[in-house]
Design a protein around this motif. Structure first.
Motif, short mmCIF file in Angstrom:
data_model
loop_
_atom_site.label_atom_id
_atom_site.label_comp_id
_atom_site.label_asym_id
_atom_site.label_seq_id
_atom_site.Cartn_x
_atom_site.Cartn_y
_atom_site.Cartn_z
N THR A 136 42.86 38.86 63.86
CA THR A 136 42.53 39.07 62.45
C THR A 136 43.52 38.42 61.50
O THR A 136 43.37 38.52 60.28
CB THR A 136 42.51 40.57 62.11
N HIS A 137 44.51 37.70 62.01
CA HIS A 137 45.69 37.39 61.21
C HIS A 137 46.28 36.04 61.61
O HIS A 137 46.33 35.70 62.78
CB HIS A 137 46.72 38.51 61.48
N LEU A 138 46.74 35.28 60.61
CA LEU A 138 47.57 34.10 60.85
C LEU A 138 48.79 34.18 59.93
O LEU A 138 48.69 34.66 58.80
CB LEU A 138 46.81 32.80 60.58
N SER A 139 49.90 33.69 60.43
CA SER A 139 51.14 33.71 59.66
C SER A 139 51.73 32.31 59.62
O SER A 139 51.44 31.49 60.51
CB SER A 139 52.13 34.69 60.32
N THR A 140 52.54 32.04 58.63
CA THR A 140 53.19 30.74 58.54
C THR A 140 54.68 30.90 58.26
O THR A 140 55.14 31.96 57.82
CB THR A 140 52.59 29.86 57.42
N ARG A 141 55.43 29.85 58.54
CA ARG A 141 56.84 29.77 58.19
C ARG A 141 57.04 28.59 57.25
O ARG A 141 56.25 27.63 57.26
CB ARG A 141 57.70 29.59 59.44
N PRO A 142 58.11 28.61 56.46
CA PRO A 142 58.32 27.53 55.49
C PRO A 142 58.41 26.14 56.10
O PRO A 142 58.10 25.15 55.43
CB PRO A 142 59.64 27.92 54.82
N ASP A 143 58.80 26.03 57.38
CA ASP A 143 58.91 24.71 57.99
C ASP A 143 57.56 24.14 58.41
O ASP A 143 57.49 23.06 59.00
CB ASP A 143 59.86 24.75 59.19
N GLY A 144 56.48 24.87 58.14
CA GLY A 144 55.14 24.39 58.47
C GLY A 144 54.55 25.04 59.70
O GLY A 144 53.38 24.83 60.03
N ALA A 145 55.34 25.84 60.41
CA ALA A 145 54.86 26.48 61.63
C ALA A 145 53.75 27.49 61.33
O ALA A 145 53.79 28.19 60.31
CB ALA A 145 56.01 27.18 62.36
N ILE A 146 52.77 27.55 62.22
CA ILE A 146 51.70 28.55 62.17
C ILE A 146 51.90 29.47 63.36
O ILE A 146 52.04 29.01 64.50
CB ILE A 146 50.32 27.89 62.24
N THR A 147 51.95 30.77 63.12
CA THR A 147 52.25 31.74 64.18
C THR A 147 51.23 32.87 64.19
O THR A 147 50.54 33.10 63.19
CB THR A 147 53.66 32.33 63.98
N PRO A 148 51.13 33.62 65.30
CA PRO A 148 50.19 34.75 65.35
C PRO A 148 50.57 35.88 64.41
O PRO A 148 49.71 36.60 63.92
CB PRO A 148 50.27 35.21 66.81
N CYS A 149 51.88 36.06 64.18
CA CYS A 149 52.35 37.08 63.24
C CYS A 149 53.77 36.73 62.83
O CYS A 149 54.40 35.83 63.41
CB CYS A 149 52.30 38.48 63.85
N CYS A 150 54.31 37.45 61.85
CA CYS A 150 55.63 37.12 61.32
C CYS A 150 56.75 37.39 62.31
O CYS A 150 57.86 36.86 62.17
CB CYS A 150 55.87 37.88 60.02
N ARG A 151 56.52 38.23 63.33
CA ARG A 151 57.57 38.56 64.29
C ARG A 151 57.63 37.56 65.45
O ARG A 151 58.60 37.55 66.20
CB ARG A 151 57.34 39.97 64.85
N SER A 152 56.60 36.78 65.62
CA SER A 152 56.52 35.88 66.76
C SER A 152 57.58 34.79 66.69
O SER A 152 57.79 34.18 65.65
CB SER A 152 55.13 35.23 66.83
N ARG A 153 58.24 34.55 67.81
CA ARG A 153 59.23 33.47 67.90
C ARG A 153 58.59 32.16 68.36
O ARG A 153 59.23 31.12 68.33
CB ARG A 153 60.35 33.87 68.87
N GLU A 154 57.35 32.22 68.81
CA GLU A 154 56.65 31.01 69.24
C GLU A 154 55.62 30.62 68.18
O GLU A 154 55.21 31.43 67.37
CB GLU A 154 55.97 31.24 70.58
N THR A 155 55.22 29.36 68.23
CA THR A 155 54.28 28.86 67.24
C THR A 155 52.98 28.43 67.91
O THR A 155 52.94 28.14 69.12
CB THR A 155 54.87 27.65 66.48
#
Length: 395
Positions: free
Chosen positions: A11-30
């Protein structure tokens, strides 16, 4: 449903400022990067499908280690919290490949920020560059390297087109940063969402130091949306918060919060989101009192997991014992009645459990060295703000 199920990858997608797309904000993998992957491609990428498969089959996915650690320590993880509060979003059909319908977007689109919070670093705050050179070796000693330029990877037409494509089925858009309220792209996204605003809740992690930005009146824009939910980035009572979050003025936050509440009325919801670190272990109870009785807002909490040397678990045994007793004495004064007081009990106990779960005291010397280095560059003194550390300061 399995014991490892998590609603977020469905139900969710998260991003980081460097452009990474992650499953959630806690994920260390992209899942990928916005430079070479669209949201739609990320949604059913090979890594996302693998994660869904693991969670549906009862496996503890490695990238979710933070939630597993919290649960093993007896605390409520984000996985458990989201499964409860977002139960209505769970699709009737759960498969590794899901239709491109994403009810929740969490957007960190830039590292532009006006604060130098001690728990932060340059890839999340451009202002950190002022004294980054003096401490970057501490991060690099743990293999942590940081982008030091302003990041603008999301500022492109394709990204905004993806937002517009998803907008009819979006329920929540969460903004973080950097500081989203001073990011021009954030306002561009708000404008793109306006045709669907009455169905969308906007959520923020914000220092609330500004409620106007150039031609944009933030509160006037928020009034168009279904609801506005603010997690206030504040790490303690005023003196402690201003120490941890360099450049902050807690009085400005308090004033702006009053304005937001007055203008938005029932549309507003919020909380004080304290990042629990080695610096506010001894200020926690006074901070919770300030949040409740001065800001008139519920408490919330996050934990400074890394770098390890700012983690609360670095405190030596004698300091942990002192803090633990302080927490227990405080909880004896807070009647376990009403939602706010229950939250105070929950987060105090959660932080107390986390503090004592592991012995990372071998990093305490590095914490003190890092702290005193920042004190020299910022003209502050940890002993003045946190007297419990006075005997550990090496001049």
């Amino acid at each position: 449903m399995t014991d490892t199920f998590c609603v977020l990858p469905f139900t969710h997608l998260s991003t980081r400022p460097d452009g990474a797309i992650t499953p959630c904000c806690r994920s260390r993998e992209t899942l990928g990067n916005i430079r070479d992957m669209t949201f739609e491609q990320a949604w059913n990428s090979e890594r996302q499908q693998q994660l869904r498969t693991e969670l549906l089959s009862g496996k503890r996915a490695k990238l979710c280690f933070q939630c597993w650690d919290m649960e093993d320590q007896g605390s409520v993880s984000m996985r458990q919290s989201m499964n409860k509060t977002r139960q209505h979003m769970i699709p009737t059909q759960l498969e590794p490949i899901m239709p491109f319908v994403v009810p929740v977007l969490e957007l960190k689109m830039s590292n532009l920020c006006n604060f130098r919070c001690r728990t932060c670093k340059p890839d999340l705050s451009t202002t950190w560059l002022k004294d980054w050179k003096s401490v970057k070796h501490e991060y690099e000693s743990h293999g942590l390297y940081n982008e030091t330029a302003r990041l603008t990877n999301f500022d492109n037409d394709q990204f905004v087109e993806d937002i517009i494509k998803l907008a009819p089925t979006i329920e929540i858009v969460e903004f973080a940063g950097g500081e989203p309220l001073m990011d021009p792209l954030h306002y561009k996204v708000l404008e793109a969402l306006e045709p669907f605003a009455s169905n969308i809740t906007v959520k923020y992690s914000t220092n609330l130091s500004k409620v106007k930005f150039g031609k944009f009146d933030t509160i006037a824009s928020w009034a168009k949306f279904k609801a506005v939910d603010l997690s206030l980035s504040i790490d303690g009572y005023p003196e402690l918060n201003n120490y941890i979050r360099t450049e902050s003025d807690t009085d400005v936050l308090a004033k702006n919060l009053q304005l937001v509440k007055r203008e938005l009325k029932e549309k507003y919801d919020g909380r004080a989101a304290l990042c629990y670190s080695a610096w506010n272990v001894f200020g926690l109870t006074e901070s919770y009192e300030y949040f409740e009785h001065v800001l008139d807002t519920p408490v919330h909490g996050n934990i400074a997991w890394d770098p390890i040397f700012i983690n609360p678990q670095v405190l030596p045994k004698e300091l942990k014992q002192k803090a633990t007793q302080q927490y227990k004495d405080y909880l004896n004064t807070v009647e376990l009645k009403g939602e706010r007081n229950k939250r105070i009990h929950r987060f105090t106990e959660q932080n107390m459990n986390f503090l004592n779960a592991k012995d990372e005291s071998k990093y305490f010397e590095q914490f003190m060295r890092y702290t005193t280095t920042l004190d020299r560059t910022r003209g502050t003194s940890v002993a003045d703000i946190i007297p419990e550390f006075k005997d550990y300061v090496n001049d």
